[in-house]
Design a protein around this motif. Structure first.
Motif, PDB file in Angstrom:
ATOM      1  N   ASP A  68       0.854  -1.177   0.000  1.00 24.03           N
ATOM      2  CA  ASP A  68       0.000   0.000   0.000  1.00 24.03           C
ATOM      3  C   ASP A  68       0.892   1.229   0.000  1.00 24.03           C
ATOM      4  N   LEU A  69       0.811   2.043  -1.071  1.00 22.84           N
ATOM      5  CA  LEU A  69       1.700   3.205  -1.176  1.00 22.84           C
ATOM      6  C   LEU A  69       0.932   4.503  -0.943  1.00 22.84           C
ATOM      7  N   GLY A  70      -0.260   4.391  -0.455  1.00 21.97           N
ATOM      8  CA  GLY A  70      -1.050   5.610  -0.217  1.00 21.97           C
ATOM      9  C   GLY A  70      -2.196   5.657  -1.204  1.00 21.97           C
ATOM     10  N   GLY A  71      -2.056   6.548  -2.185  1.00 20.07           N
ATOM     11  CA  GLY A  71      -3.117   6.681  -3.191  1.00 20.07           C
ATOM     12  C   GLY A  71      -3.229   5.458  -4.080  1.00 20.07           C
ATOM     13  N   ILE A  72      -2.123   4.731  -4.175  1.00 20.09           N
ATOM     14  CA  ILE A  72      -2.101   3.549  -5.030  1.00 20.09           C
ATOM     15  C   ILE A  72      -1.638   2.351  -4.198  1.00 20.09           C
ATOM     16  N   ALA A  73      -2.188   1.222  -4.503  1.00 19.15           N
ATOM     17  CA  ALA A  73      -1.780   0.011  -3.765  1.00 19.15           C
ATOM     18  C   ALA A  73      -1.797  -1.161  -4.730  1.00 19.15           C
ATOM     19  N   PHE A  74      -1.012  -2.185  -4.393  1.00 19.91           N
ATOM     20  CA  PHE A  74      -0.898  -3.345  -5.276  1.00 19.91           C
ATOM     21  C   PHE A  74      -1.118  -4.628  -4.511  1.00 19.91           C
ATOM     22  N   LEU A  75      -1.840  -5.505  -5.179  1.00 27.44           N
ATOM     23  CA  LEU A  75      -1.958  -6.873  -4.666  1.00 27.44           C
ATOM     24  C   LEU A  75      -1.122  -7.724  -5.624  1.00 27.44           C
TER      25      LEU A  75
ATOM     26  N   ILE B 165       1.591 -11.840 -10.694  1.00 26.86           N
ATOM     27  CA  ILE B 165       1.124 -10.684 -11.476  1.00 26.86           C
ATOM     28  C   ILE B 165       0.669  -9.598 -10.503  1.00 26.86           C
ATOM     29  N   GLN B 166       0.845  -8.360 -10.927  1.00 24.32           N
ATOM     30  CA  GLN B 166       0.469  -7.226 -10.080  1.00 24.32           C
ATOM     31  C   GLN B 166      -0.959  -6.797 -10.399  1.00 24.32           C
ATOM     32  N   VAL B 167      -1.738  -6.584  -9.351  1.00 26.98           N
ATOM     33  CA  VAL B 167      -3.100  -6.057  -9.520  1.00 26.98           C
ATOM     34  C   VAL B 167      -3.097  -4.658  -8.899  1.00 26.98           C
ATOM     35  N   LYS B 168      -3.524  -3.680  -9.671  1.00 28.31           N
ATOM     36  CA  LYS B 168      -3.404  -2.275  -9.238  1.00 28.31           C
ATOM     37  C   LYS B 168      -4.722  -1.736  -8.688  1.00 28.31           C
ATOM     38  N   PHE B 169      -4.648  -1.082  -7.543  1.00 31.60           N
ATOM     39  CA  PHE B 169      -5.836  -0.435  -6.967  1.00 31.60           C
ATOM     40  C   PHE B 169      -5.569   1.065  -6.837  1.00 31.60           C
ATOM     41  N   GLU B 170      -6.276   1.865  -7.608  1.00 33.46           N
ATOM     42  CA  GLU B 170      -6.164   3.326  -7.475  1.00 33.46           C
ATOM     43  C   GLU B 170      -7.337   3.761  -6.625  1.00 33.46           C
ATOM     44  N   LYS B 171      -7.014   4.115  -5.383  1.00 29.46           N
ATOM     45  CA  LYS B 171      -8.068   4.238  -4.372  1.00 29.46           C
ATOM     46  C   LYS B 171      -9.130   5.279  -4.710  1.00 29.46           C
TER      47      LYS B 171
ATOM     48  N   GLU C 249      -0.003  -3.098 -20.205  1.00 33.09           N
ATOM     49  CA  GLU C 249       1.443  -3.016 -20.124  1.00 33.09           C
ATOM     50  C   GLU C 249       1.822  -2.029 -19.038  1.00 33.09           C
ATOM     51  N   GLU C 250       2.799  -2.336 -18.220  1.00 31.18           N
ATOM     52  CA  GLU C 250       3.229  -1.390 -17.184  1.00 31.18           C
ATOM     53  C   GLU C 250       4.698  -1.688 -16.864  1.00 31.18           C
ATOM     54  N   PRO C 251       5.586  -0.883 -17.445  1.00 35.39           N
ATOM     55  CA  PRO C 251       7.020  -1.153 -17.273  1.00 35.39           C
ATOM     56  C   PRO C 251       7.464  -1.201 -15.806  1.00 35.39           C
ATOM     57  N   ARG C 252       6.756  -0.503 -14.933  1.00 36.83           N
ATOM     58  CA  ARG C 252       7.182  -0.501 -13.519  1.00 36.83           C
ATOM     59  C   ARG C 252       6.708  -1.730 -12.755  1.00 36.83           C
ATOM     60  N   ALA C 253       5.810  -2.483 -13.360  1.00 34.54           N
ATOM     61  CA  ALA C 253       5.334  -3.702 -12.687  1.00 34.54           C
ATOM     62  C   ALA C 253       6.415  -4.780 -12.785  1.00 34.54           C
ATOM     63  N   PRO C 254       6.528  -5.663 -11.785  1.00 32.63           N
ATOM     64  CA  PRO C 254       7.627  -6.654 -11.780  1.00 32.63           C
ATOM     65  C   PRO C 254       7.684  -7.499 -13.051  1.00 32.63           C
TER      66      PRO C 254
ATOM     67  N   VAL D 206       3.555  -6.291 -16.833  1.00 34.43           N
ATOM     68  CA  VAL D 206       2.118  -6.119 -17.048  1.00 34.43           C
ATOM     69  C   VAL D 206       1.418  -6.028 -15.692  1.00 34.43           C
ATOM     70  N   GLU D 207       0.249  -5.453 -15.692  1.00 32.94           N
ATOM     71  CA  GLU D 207      -0.559  -5.445 -14.468  1.00 32.94           C
ATOM     72  C   GLU D 207      -2.024  -5.566 -14.821  1.00 32.94           C
ATOM     73  N   VAL D 208      -2.808  -5.909 -13.806  1.00 30.54           N
ATOM     74  CA  VAL D 208      -4.252  -6.046 -14.016  1.00 30.54           C
ATOM     75  C   VAL D 208      -4.950  -4.891 -13.311  1.00 30.54           C
TER      76      VAL D 208
HETATM   77  P1  ATP Z   1      -0.755   7.611  -8.936  1.00 31.07           P
HETATM   78  O1  ATP Z   1       0.308   6.735  -9.564  1.00 31.07           O
HETATM   79  O2  ATP Z   1      -2.104   7.224  -9.370  1.00 31.07           O
HETATM   80  O3  ATP Z   1      -0.483   9.085  -9.121  1.00 31.07           O
HETATM   81  P2  ATP Z   1       0.326   7.828  -6.185  1.00 31.07           P
HETATM   82  O4  ATP Z   1       0.610   9.277  -6.271  1.00 31.07           O
HETATM   83  O5  ATP Z   1      -0.067   7.302  -4.876  1.00 31.07           O
HETATM   84  O6  ATP Z   1      -0.733   7.342  -7.351  1.00 31.07           O
HETATM   85  P3  ATP Z   1       2.903   7.462  -7.347  1.00 31.07           P
HETATM   86  O7  ATP Z   1       3.558   8.587  -6.618  1.00 31.07           O
HETATM   87  O8  ATP Z   1       2.675   7.598  -8.797  1.00 31.07           O
HETATM   88  O9  ATP Z   1       1.594   7.046  -6.588  1.00 31.07           O
HETATM   89  O10 ATP Z   1       3.751   6.171  -7.149  1.00 31.07           O
HETATM   90  C1  ATP Z   1       4.129   5.669  -5.902  1.00 31.07           C
HETATM   91  C2  ATP Z   1       5.152   4.640  -6.163  1.00 31.07           C
HETATM   92  O11 ATP Z   1       4.536   3.564  -6.857  1.00 31.07           O
HETATM   93  C3  ATP Z   1       6.289   5.153  -7.045  1.00 31.07           C
HETATM   94  O12 ATP Z   1       7.481   4.610  -6.551  1.00 31.07           O
HETATM   95  C4  ATP Z   1       5.960   4.574  -8.405  1.00 31.07           C
HETATM   96  O13 ATP Z   1       7.141   4.273  -9.124  1.00 31.07           O
HETATM   97  C5  ATP Z   1       5.210   3.303  -8.066  1.00 31.07           C
HETATM   98  N1  ATP Z   1       4.217   2.978  -9.057  1.00 31.07           N
HETATM   99  C6  ATP Z   1       3.215   3.744  -9.497  1.00 31.07           C
HETATM  100  N2  ATP Z   1       2.469   3.092 -10.389  1.00 31.07           N
HETATM  101  C7  ATP Z   1       3.027   1.885 -10.503  1.00 31.07           C
HETATM  102  C8  ATP Z   1       2.701   0.723 -11.260  1.00 31.07           C
HETATM  103  N3  ATP Z   1       1.657   0.666 -12.067  1.00 31.07           N
HETATM  104  N4  ATP Z   1       3.508  -0.367 -11.120  1.00 31.07           N
HETATM  105  C9  ATP Z   1       4.555  -0.345 -10.310  1.00 31.07           C
HETATM  106  N5  ATP Z   1       4.917   0.702  -9.563  1.00 31.07           N
HETATM  107  C10 ATP Z   1       4.150   1.808  -9.658  1.00 31.07           C
END
Ligand code: ATP
Ligand code: AMO
Length: 434
Positions: A27-34, A43-49, A77-82, A85-87
């Motif tokens: 959980d990174l705050g605004g965005i979280a991954f399962l 596989i990464q599943v993305k939750f944009e809260k 496609e998501e280059p930052r996903a491990p 790709v992500e769902v």
């Molecule tokens: P959003 O990405 O919607 O703006 P946020 O502001 O909470 O949400 P970011 O600041 O973009 O999040 O990213 C937080 C961390 O998550 C950063 O380190 C970023 O590289 C990583 N990140 C963001 N999106 C992805 C993704 N789809 N896959 C992997 N890592 C990601």
């Protein structure tokens, strides 16, 4: 089951349902991954809260680790996903919620001792490096079977409940068989010989052997997998050729077909297939070389069995696989034939890995009267073995064979510290379940 896409097959642009275990939630705050894990990967599943339905976010991020879930959504496609790709999920279904108190951590971040791992094998096998051992085990057994077929052998299955032991009386597990004493088989030895003596000629078996081993060591099991060979019109040298071919085929299959598994085990750099012929040392040379290392407190003399420290010293000295041939007859079992020109010397051999013995074998005594003498010399009652000895009266060709410890093969190929790591549910003195 509903249509399900393996995580490894999820392609950008697909609408897919992936199902598996919750490996991790970040959980990174605004965005979280399962991170969802199945047999093929993660596989990464993305939750944009802020942008997703609250209930969906709560379900996806509220689920405990190792729960079984299915996720339906769009693969992107998501280059930052491990995995690149992500769902983006449309729905998350919790199929089986896991107790948040796990007895061991499948992510491997917290180490567990072997006993805890074996008590919880299902969770333990969720670790990539543990799964890799058993994928490699399966590949080794496949390659061994194929190699035996190339050596013109027929696979057989022999009984595991038997009337007599063959490999030393103290190591038998007795059972009651309809009121009669019976035993769990220690080796398919006598049965494989009986079949090699038919015109099937060349046989192999991969099956369990049971031994009431006294000692609790990192290389003994009470139930092990024996890889057995027996061939008519073979002598000990032919049997050694087959043993060497089988061991090398196992190594080759691992290099060719298990690169991902070797990587999971951190072995991709160092893994090597043994090269060249395995040296064949006589027992006499072996004891001389062990004595010359000076590693033993007492010098070995002709007739001594090789102590473990002696085997280790010789293994370090030779530095690879090697055979020990021409053992003294008195320390080999009754079914091993002596040399025709010296009855103190047997045709028995062992194949050694520097760490331990892998194989025992030899040419067999096929002459009926000599076989009966052999029983008597070892204090065994030939009448008890009449089902076996009588077949030596009806045309028994010279024959030879060996037994290779399956778990020892896997353990030495992968450098595992403990033989129990090569068995899903090992049996040892302390362990009868699971
Ligand atoms: P959003 O990405 O919607 O703006 P946020 O502001 O909470 O949400 P970011 O600041 O973009 O999040 O990213 C937080 C961390 O998550 C950063 O380190 C970023 O590289 C990583 N990140 C963001 N999106 C992805 C993704 N789809 N896959 C992997 N890592 C990601
Ligand atoms: P032996 O008793 O030497 O020979 O066994 C053959 C091989 O089987 C493996 N092995 C074991 N592995 C794990 N735990 C055990 N308790 C265990 N016991 C044996 C070893 C060993 O080298 N009938 C003969 C073979 C033959 O001559 O064909 C026999 O059983 O790797």
């Amino acid at each position: 089951m509903q249509d399900r896409t393996y995580t490894a097959d999820a392609e950008p642009g697909d609408d897919a349902t992936v199902a598996g275990w919750v490996h991790e939630i970040r959980d990174l705050g605004g965005i979280a991954f399962l991170i969802l894990r199945d047999a093929t990967g993660k596989i990464q599943v993305k939750f944009e809260k802020d942008e997703m339905d609250d209930e969906l976010v709560d379900t996806g991020l509220g689920v405990s680790r190792e729960s079984v879930v299915s996720v339906t959504g769009t693969v992107e496609e998501e280059p930052r996903a491990p995995t690149g790709v992500e769902v983006t999920p449309e729905s998350v279904d919790v199929i089986s919620a896991a107790d948040p108190e796990l007895p061991l951590d499948p992510s491997g971040k917290v180490d567990a001792d072997l006993s805890t791992r074996l008590d919880n094998r299902t969770l333990d096998l969720r670790k990539d490096e543990v799964q890799a051992v058993f994928e490699i085990r399966a590949e080794i057994l496949r390659a061994v079977r194929e190699q035996f077929r190339e050596f013109y052998c027929t696979e057989i299955n022999t009984p595991k409940i038997v009337a007599t032991g063959t490999e030393g009386g103290t190591e038998l597990f007795p059972i009651t068989y309809f009121g009669e004493e019976a035993f769990m088989n220690q080796s398919p030895q006598l049965f494989k010989q009986l079949i090699a003596g038919s015109n099937v000629e060349r046989v192999f078996e991969i099956g369990p052997i049971f031994r009431a081993e006294e000692h609790n060591t990192p290389r003994h099991l009470n139930e092990a997998t024996s890889i057995d060979f027996e061939g008519a019109f073979c002598d000990q040298n032919d049997a050694m050729d087959v043993a060497e071919g089988i061991v090398k085929a196992a190594y080759e299959a691992v290099t060719e077909n298990c690169s991902e598994e070797l990587e999971a085990l951190g072995l991709e750099e160092e893994f090597e297939v043994p090269e060249g012929d395995f040296p064949r040392l006589s027992y006499e040379e072996a004891i001389e070389r062990i004595n010359a290392t000076g590693e033993l407190d007492e010098q070995l003399v002709w007739g001594d069995d090789l102590p473990t420290e002696g085997e280790k010293a010789l293994g370090d000295d030779v530095g690879g696989h090697y055979f020990i041939t021409d053992w003294p007859s008195e320390i080999k079992p009754f079914y091993i034939k002596d040399h025709d020109d010296d009855e103190q010397l047997s045709t028995g051999f062992d194949l050694m890995h520097p760490r331990m013995e892998l194989v025992s074998g030899g040419q067999r005594e096929h002459r009926h009267e000599h076989l009966i003498e052999g029983f008597e010399q070892q204090g065994l009652d030939p009448d008890q073995f009449e089902y076996y000895t009588k077949m030596f009266k009806y045309g028994m060709p010279p024959h030879a064979g060996f037994g290779l410890g399956g778990e020892r093969l896997i353990m030495t190929i992968l450098g595992l510290d403990n033989i129990r790591e090569a068995v899903l549910f090992p049996r040892d003195r302390q362990r009868l379940s699971p």
